[in-house]
Design a protein around this motif. Structure first.
Motif, mmCIF file in Angstrom:
data_model
loop_
_atom_site.group_PDB
_atom_site.id
_atom_site.type_symbol
_atom_site.label_atom_id
_atom_site.label_comp_id
_atom_site.label_asym_id
_atom_site.label_seq_id
_atom_site.Cartn_x
_atom_site.Cartn_y
_atom_site.Cartn_z
ATOM 1 N N ALA A 98 0.767 -1.137 0.096
ATOM 2 C CA ALA A 98 0.102 0.040 0.022
ATOM 3 C C ALA A 98 0.949 1.283 0.259
ATOM 4 C CB ALA A 98 -1.013 0.115 1.289
ATOM 5 N N ILE A 125 -4.787 -5.226 -2.762
ATOM 6 C CA ILE A 125 -4.808 -3.832 -2.646
ATOM 7 C C ILE A 125 -5.350 -3.067 -3.958
ATOM 8 C CG2 ILE A 125 -2.517 -3.440 -3.705
ATOM 9 C CD1 ILE A 125 -3.756 -1.612 -0.956
ATOM 10 N N TRP A 140 -4.828 -3.570 4.836
ATOM 11 C CA TRP A 140 -4.217 -2.815 3.614
ATOM 12 C C TRP A 140 -4.055 -1.428 4.157
ATOM 13 C CZ3 TRP A 140 -2.689 -5.690 0.405
ATOM 14 C CH2 TRP A 140 -3.262 -7.036 0.095
ATOM 15 N N LYS A 144 -4.603 4.805 4.279
ATOM 16 C CA LYS A 144 -3.624 4.933 2.941
ATOM 17 C C LYS A 144 -4.723 4.794 1.727
ATOM 18 C CE LYS A 144 0.219 5.615 3.212
ATOM 19 N NZ LYS A 144 0.850 6.944 3.371
ATOM 20 N N VAL A 145 -5.430 3.717 1.865
ATOM 21 C CA VAL A 145 -6.484 3.193 0.681
ATOM 22 C C VAL A 145 -7.354 4.449 0.504
ATOM 23 C CG1 VAL A 145 -8.236 1.851 0.054
ATOM 24 C CG2 VAL A 145 -6.075 0.686 1.229
#
Length: 165
Positions: A98, A125, A140, A144-145
Motif C-alpha cells: 500500500a 490492494i 491494507w 492509506k487506501v
C-alpha cells in the motif's frame, strides 16, 4: 554524450534499479500476492502518449524492513525515472505494498505525469483501491487506501491495474 548532470541522473537511476532488483530477490510470500510463472509474464507497453508506472515491495519480517521500488517507463519501454523507498518498522508486506503504491502515485503527481497506468502484483490492494466502498481494513492500511482513492479521484486519466508478478 551525457552532460555531467545527465550522467549523475543516469547513475542515480541505475542505482535505484539495482536497489529495486535487490528488494525483489527477497523471497517472502504474502497470501494476497498473486503468483504466476514469470516466464509467461511480459511487460506490455502502453499506447502512445501513456506512461506506465510499476511498483512493488519486498518485506523482511525478521527486521521489519521493506524495500519498495517504482519504475516509470514510456510507451517504448524506456526508463524515465526509478525510485527506491527503503523503510523500517513496517508490520507486513500488504502494508508495504500500500505504501509502495502511494509512493508511485505521489511520484507521478510530483512529475505531472498524465495519462498513466499504475501496475502492481497484489490484487487485494488493487481491488480495494478500485472499489468505491470505503475500506478501513488494517490489513491494507485503510487510511492509506482512502488517501489513494482521493488522489485518484482528482486524476481521471490515471488507472491502477493488476499485472501478475
Amino acid at each position: 554524450m551525457f552532460s555531467s548532470v545527465q550522467g549523475k541522473v543516469f547513475n542515480q537511476a541505475k542505482s535505484s534499479i539495482e536497489e529495486y532488483k535487490q528488494a525483489q530477490s527477497i523471497q517472502n510470500l504474502c497470501p494476497a500476492r498473486e503468483q504466476t510463472n514469470r516466464g509467461l509474464v511480459r511487460w506490455i507497453a502502453p499506447r502512445g502518449g501513456v506512461v506506465k508506472i510499476n511498483w512493488d515491495a519486498a518485506f523482511d519480517p525478521k527486521n521489519k524492513k521493506i524495500e519498495a521500488g517504482v519504475i516509470v517507463r514510456d510507451n517504448e519501454g524506456k526508463v524515465l525515472v526509478a525510485l527506491s523507498m527503503p523503510k523500517l518498522q513496517v508490520s507486513s508486506l500488504a502494508f508495504a505494498e500500500a505504501n509502495a503504491l502511494w509512493g508511485a502515485l505521489k511520484l507521478g503527481a510530483e512529475l505531472g505525469i498524465s495519462p498513466a497506468f499504475f501496475e502492481g502484483d497484489v490484487l487485494g490492494i488493487i481491488k480495494a483501491i478500485n472499489n468505491s466502498a470505503e475500506n478501513w481494513e488494517w490489513k491494507w492500511n485503510g487510511q492509506k487506501v482512502e488517501d489513494i482513492k482521493v488522489l485518484l479521484a482528482n486524476r481521471p486519466f490515471w488507472k491502477v491495474q493488476h499485472n501478475y508478478r
